[in-house]
Design a protein around this motif. Structure first.
Motif, mmCIF file in Angstrom:
data_model
loop_
_atom_site.group_PDB
_atom_site.id
_atom_site.type_symbol
_atom_site.label_atom_id
_atom_site.label_comp_id
_atom_site.label_asym_id
_atom_site.label_seq_id
_atom_site.Cartn_x
_atom_site.Cartn_y
_atom_site.Cartn_z
ATOM 1 N N ALA A 24 0.991 -1.350 0.031
ATOM 2 C CA ALA A 24 0.064 0.070 0.049
ATOM 3 C C ALA A 24 0.844 1.382 -0.013
ATOM 4 N N ALA A 25 2.043 1.199 0.599
ATOM 5 C CA ALA A 25 2.736 2.342 0.533
ATOM 6 C C ALA A 25 3.455 2.598 -0.967
ATOM 7 N N ASP A 26 3.744 1.496 -1.698
ATOM 8 C CA ASP A 26 3.968 1.724 -2.998
ATOM 9 C C ASP A 26 3.101 2.279 -3.801
ATOM 10 N N MET A 27 1.822 1.940 -3.500
ATOM 11 C CA MET A 27 0.567 2.625 -4.232
ATOM 12 C C MET A 27 0.655 4.045 -4.091
ATOM 13 N N MET A 28 1.185 4.693 -2.936
ATOM 14 C CA MET A 28 1.041 6.073 -2.926
ATOM 15 C C MET A 28 2.363 6.741 -3.322
ATOM 16 N N SER A 29 2.517 6.811 -4.739
ATOM 17 C CA SER A 29 3.659 7.493 -5.377
ATOM 18 C C SER A 29 4.924 6.870 -5.067
ATOM 19 N N GLY A 30 4.761 5.569 -4.945
ATOM 20 C CA GLY A 30 6.010 4.629 -4.982
ATOM 21 C C GLY A 30 6.778 4.956 -3.531
ATOM 22 N N GLY A 31 5.844 4.889 -2.339
ATOM 23 C CA GLY A 31 6.656 5.135 -1.197
ATOM 24 C C GLY A 31 7.111 3.607 -0.437
ATOM 25 N N ASP A 32 7.765 4.022 0.296
ATOM 26 C CA ASP A 32 8.242 2.644 1.050
ATOM 27 C C ASP A 32 8.236 2.898 2.699
ATOM 28 N N TYR A 33 9.113 2.008 3.281
ATOM 29 C CA TYR A 33 9.142 2.052 4.738
ATOM 30 C C TYR A 33 10.572 2.382 5.413
ATOM 31 N N ASP A 34 11.144 3.324 4.611
ATOM 32 C CA ASP A 34 12.392 3.917 5.225
ATOM 33 C C ASP A 34 12.268 5.175 5.789
ATOM 34 N N GLY A 35 11.245 5.361 6.420
ATOM 35 C CA GLY A 35 10.856 6.920 6.917
ATOM 36 C C GLY A 35 9.930 7.788 6.406
ATOM 37 N N ASP A 36 9.110 7.306 5.172
ATOM 38 C CA ASP A 36 8.290 7.902 4.504
ATOM 39 C C ASP A 36 6.960 8.316 5.405
#
Length: 213
Positions: free
Chosen positions: A123-135
């Motif tokens: 789901a993070a990637d669905m939001m403009s290619g987000g990830d879990y490194d502090g986004d």
């Protein structure tokens, strides 16, 4: 510009390593710097909408089903009864406490948006290619706003049409830049971003931090 709204907050994206959340679900912990929390009021709502900046497509705005602590506690109990303690231990980590209870992860979280880790695409990637490194993402649980948002498929940006190719002129310029010049640019960029962060924090403090309320 900014448009202050209640029932919303900027939160860090956190993956659900316990896999208790199902696809399309989320959990939010709402805490504030002064130690206060609004968790009880938040758990009365059914959905949230979340958006990561910058956003380019309509599908970058996600609508997720909000799961409360009571439901999570019930799922953890059912999981332990059906599969036994050893299976529950496999989905836990050293952050879940000495009893390897996956619910401790959610119960001890102060602030953050926990997104499910199931499905083919994060789901993070669905939001403009987000990830879990502090986004971080903007999260809103206002019923009126959530009611107006309809599900829209997230844009797949891995296709060739979204690949930006460098022109011949850009390639020539890149080849002329020395390693020293690149290092100087990186240091200048880092210093510039640090100053912007300090300025933003100072302005928010002067305005009463209305954005985070």
């Amino acid at each position: 510009g900014r448009y202050p709204l209640r029932k919303c907050k900027q939160m860090r994206l956190i993956p659900d390593h316990t896999q208790i959340l199902k696809e399309g679900e989320a959990f939010i912990a709402v805490g504030y710097p002064n130690g206060k929390t609004d968790q009880r009021n938040v758990e009365k709502y059914d959905y949230i909408v979340t958006l990561r900046s910058p956003a380019y497509f309509g599908g970058d705005l996600l609508k997720l089903k909000l799961v409360n602590k009571r439901t999570l506690r019930s799922r953890c109990v059912d999981l332990e009864k059906s599969k036994g303690v050893p299976s529950v231990n496999k989905i836990c980590s050293l952050y879940d406490g000495p009893y390897n209870d996956p619910f401790r992860f959610f119960d001890g979280l102060h602030t953050g948006l926990v997104i499910n880790s199931r499905g083919e695409r994060s789901a993070a990637d669905m939001m403009s290619g987000g990830d879990y490194d502090g986004d971080e993402a903007w999260v809103c649980w206002d019923k009126q706003i959530c009611r107006l948002v309809q599900d829209h498929p997230a844009q797949d940006t891995s296709t060739n049409e979204f690949v930006v190719k460098k022109s011949h002129h850009e390639k020539v310029l890149a080849s002329r830049v020395s390693l020293k010049q690149r290092a100087e640019f990186a240091l200048h960029y880092r210093y510039h971003q640090t100053q912007l962060g300090k300025l933003s924090t100072a302005l928010d403090s002067a305005n009463g931090s209305v954005w985070s309320r």
